[in-house]
Write a protein that holds these residues in place. Structure first.
Motif, PDB file in Angstrom:
ATOM      1  N   GLU A   5       0.753  -1.396   0.005  1.00 55.89           N
ATOM      2  CA  GLU A   5      -0.142  -0.065  -0.036  1.00 55.89           C
ATOM      3  C   GLU A   5       0.782   1.339   0.045  1.00 55.89           C
ATOM      4  O   GLU A   5       0.499   2.122  -0.475  1.00 55.89           O
ATOM      5  CB  GLU A   5      -0.817   0.037   1.230  1.00 55.89           C
ATOM      6  N   LEU A   8       2.273   1.981  -3.504  1.00 54.15           N
ATOM      7  CA  LEU A   8       1.161   2.597  -4.407  1.00 54.15           C
ATOM      8  C   LEU A   8       1.109   4.191  -4.066  1.00 54.15           C
ATOM      9  O   LEU A   8       0.898   4.695  -5.000  1.00 54.15           O
ATOM     10  CB  LEU A   8      -0.032   1.695  -4.379  1.00 54.15           C
ATOM     11  N   ASN A  11       3.028   6.592  -5.301  1.00 56.04           N
ATOM     12  CA  ASN A  11       2.832   7.170  -6.628  1.00 56.04           C
ATOM     13  C   ASN A  11       3.888   6.240  -7.827  1.00 56.04           C
ATOM     14  O   ASN A  11       4.701   7.005  -8.529  1.00 56.04           O
ATOM     15  CB  ASN A  11       3.043   8.791  -6.938  1.00 56.04           C
ATOM     16  N   LYS A  50      -0.880  10.691 -12.952  1.00 55.63           N
ATOM     17  CA  LYS A  50      -1.339   9.477 -12.074  1.00 55.63           C
ATOM     18  C   LYS A  50      -1.094   8.067 -12.629  1.00 55.63           C
ATOM     19  O   LYS A  50      -0.861   7.891 -13.665  1.00 55.63           O
ATOM     20  CB  LYS A  50      -2.811   9.543 -11.955  1.00 55.63           C
ATOM     21  N   ASP A  53      -4.290   2.479 -14.566  1.00 58.99           N
ATOM     22  CA  ASP A  53      -4.976   1.512 -14.091  1.00 58.99           C
ATOM     23  C   ASP A  53      -4.281   0.129 -13.918  1.00 58.99           C
ATOM     24  O   ASP A  53      -4.234  -0.720 -13.198  1.00 58.99           O
ATOM     25  CB  ASP A  53      -6.177   1.173 -14.859  1.00 58.99           C
ATOM     26  N   SER A  55      -1.062  -0.129 -13.454  1.00 56.89           N
ATOM     27  CA  SER A  55      -0.237  -0.369 -12.192  1.00 56.89           C
ATOM     28  C   SER A  55      -0.858  -0.410 -11.018  1.00 56.89           C
ATOM     29  O   SER A  55      -0.425  -1.168 -10.321  1.00 56.89           O
ATOM     30  CB  SER A  55       0.461   1.369 -12.154  1.00 56.89           C
ATOM     31  N   VAL A  56      -2.318   0.234 -10.974  1.00 55.21           N
ATOM     32  CA  VAL A  56      -3.020   0.011  -9.843  1.00 55.21           C
ATOM     33  C   VAL A  56      -3.283  -1.511  -9.810  1.00 55.21           C
ATOM     34  O   VAL A  56      -3.299  -2.028  -8.495  1.00 55.21           O
ATOM     35  CB  VAL A  56      -4.296   1.076  -9.722  1.00 55.21           C
ATOM     36  N   THR A  57      -3.574  -1.894 -10.479  1.00 54.11           N
ATOM     37  CA  THR A  57      -4.195  -3.602 -10.895  1.00 54.11           C
ATOM     38  C   THR A  57      -2.888  -4.359 -10.222  1.00 54.11           C
ATOM     39  O   THR A  57      -3.074  -5.281  -9.531  1.00 54.11           O
ATOM     40  CB  THR A  57      -4.351  -4.269 -12.195  1.00 54.11           C
ATOM     41  N   TRP A  59      -0.206  -3.364  -8.277  1.00 54.09           N
ATOM     42  CA  TRP A  59      -0.069  -3.462  -6.957  1.00 54.09           C
ATOM     43  C   TRP A  59      -1.401  -3.720  -6.146  1.00 54.09           C
ATOM     44  O   TRP A  59      -0.919  -4.484  -4.936  1.00 54.09           O
ATOM     45  CB  TRP A  59       0.154  -1.786  -6.615  1.00 54.09           C
ATOM     46  N   SER A  60      -2.550  -4.094  -6.769  1.00 55.77           N
ATOM     47  CA  SER A  60      -3.478  -4.459  -5.741  1.00 55.77           C
ATOM     48  C   SER A  60      -3.655  -6.053  -5.644  1.00 55.77           C
ATOM     49  O   SER A  60      -4.765  -6.508  -5.102  1.00 55.77           O
ATOM     50  CB  SER A  60      -4.694  -3.937  -6.365  1.00 55.77           C
TER      51      SER A  60
END
Length: 326
Positions: A5, A8, A11, A50, A53, A55-57, A59-60
């Motif tokens: 977390e 992420l 950034n 930002k 998406d 990258s967010v996926t 990290w998630s």
């Protein structure tokens, strides 16, 4: 906060196909000193973006599904983020960074998202990022060697490699044939190039050694009469020599305070235009005391013989370098 977390929230971009397309679209590295410096600093249009998406996926994902190599990179991203924050807090500077499995890839990633951002390259995305890139984006292949690998030798029917991916797929044997007769140690260099094109880099990260010399220089290559024009008179020359000497003096004081090092000798060079008189006037002097910088003794400036030798003609000095050897 959980490590993933925090990475992420920091950034942290994850490099992939999108970054590869952007970098490949920039083409080969520009030539010329200014262009190279500008290229390293970033390119026009780079803005803080930002995390996308993809990258967010990345990290998630469930922490239990992460391979150990990716967890180590995630920890590195957190450490780098904390270091960047500390640099900004203490010094007021922002900086960008790259996190990858080796020096070659991390340095490349550091320039993908600027300013004040950081980028991580997963092992699975190495070829995705590297394959579309021009050869000269690899460390050490931005000069004549990169040009030879890229352009090939048409006179012998040997084509070059338009991208790192082409070089990687062609292999060391093809690269050796291209380099043989044109480059020393062709097999060794070709093998190293193919390893780099595959994202393999054995170079270790070493602490930067203390500088062997302290220097200050100035070029006067503009039109005569302009602020950057050549120096034609003794007062101009002495004024700039004092500026350079003061700069060196301050840096020597820092060396003495921070590293306990004192200079032993100092050198001064002045370069003149070929159409005037001799092309260079080097001089060296021992430094018997840390306070005996050139600025302290204007009467003994090594440029004095130069001024006395040509009193009636413009000096036409285009470059000045003052340095001390520690």
């Amino acid at each position: 906060m959980h490590l993933l977390e925090e990475a992420l929230v920091a950034n942290t971009h994850v490099a992939g196909a999108a970054e590869a397309a952007v970098e490949a679209g920039l083409g080969a590295q520009p030539t010329g000193i200014l262009a190279r410096n500008s290229f390293r600093a970033g390119h026009a249009g780079q803005v803080v973006r930002k995390v996308d998406d993809a990258s967010v996926t990345w990290w998630s994902r469930c922490p239990l599904s992460w391979p150990s190599a990716e967890l180590l990179l995630a920890a590195g991203a957190v450490l780098v983020s904390r270091a960047r924050s500390e640099v900004e807090r203490r010094l007021g500077f922002t900086c960008s960074a790259g996190v990858a499995s080796n020096k070659l890839l991390s340095k490349l990633c550091g320039g993908l998202h600027k300013p004040n951002q950081q980028t991580l390259l997963p092992p699975a995305a190495v070829s995705t990022l590297l394959d579309p890139l021009p050869i000269d984006r690899l460390r050490g292949f931005g000069g004549k060697l990169g040009e030879l690998l890229r352009n090939g030798r048409p006179e012998l029917g040997l084509r070059g490699f338009a991208s790192s991916g082409e070089l990687r797929k062609a292999g060391a044997a093809a690269a050796t044939r291209l380099l043989r007769g044109e480059w020393a140690h062709a097999e060794e260099v070709a093998s190293a190039a193919c390893r780099m094109a595959s994202g393999i880099d054995e170079a270790i990260v070493e602490e930067r050694a203390l500088a062997k010399q302290v220097g200050s220089c100035k070029a006067f290559t503009g039109q005569r009469g302009s602020p950057r024009g050549p120096l034609d008179t003794k007062p101009q020359l002495e004024g700039w020599l004092r500026e350079l000497a003061n700069d060196v003096s301050q840096r020597l004081d820092e060396e003495a305070t921070q590293n306990g090092r004192l200079a032993r000798r100092w050198f001064f060079f002045s370069l003149t235009h070929p159409s005037s008189h001799p092309s260079s006037h080097p001089s060296s002097h021992p430094s018997s005391h840390p306070s005996s910088h050139p600025s302290s003794h204007p009467s003994s400036h090594p440029c004095s013989p130069t001024c006395a030798t040509h009193p009636a003609s413009p000096l036409h000095i285009t470059d000045m370098i003052s340095c001390t050897v520690s």
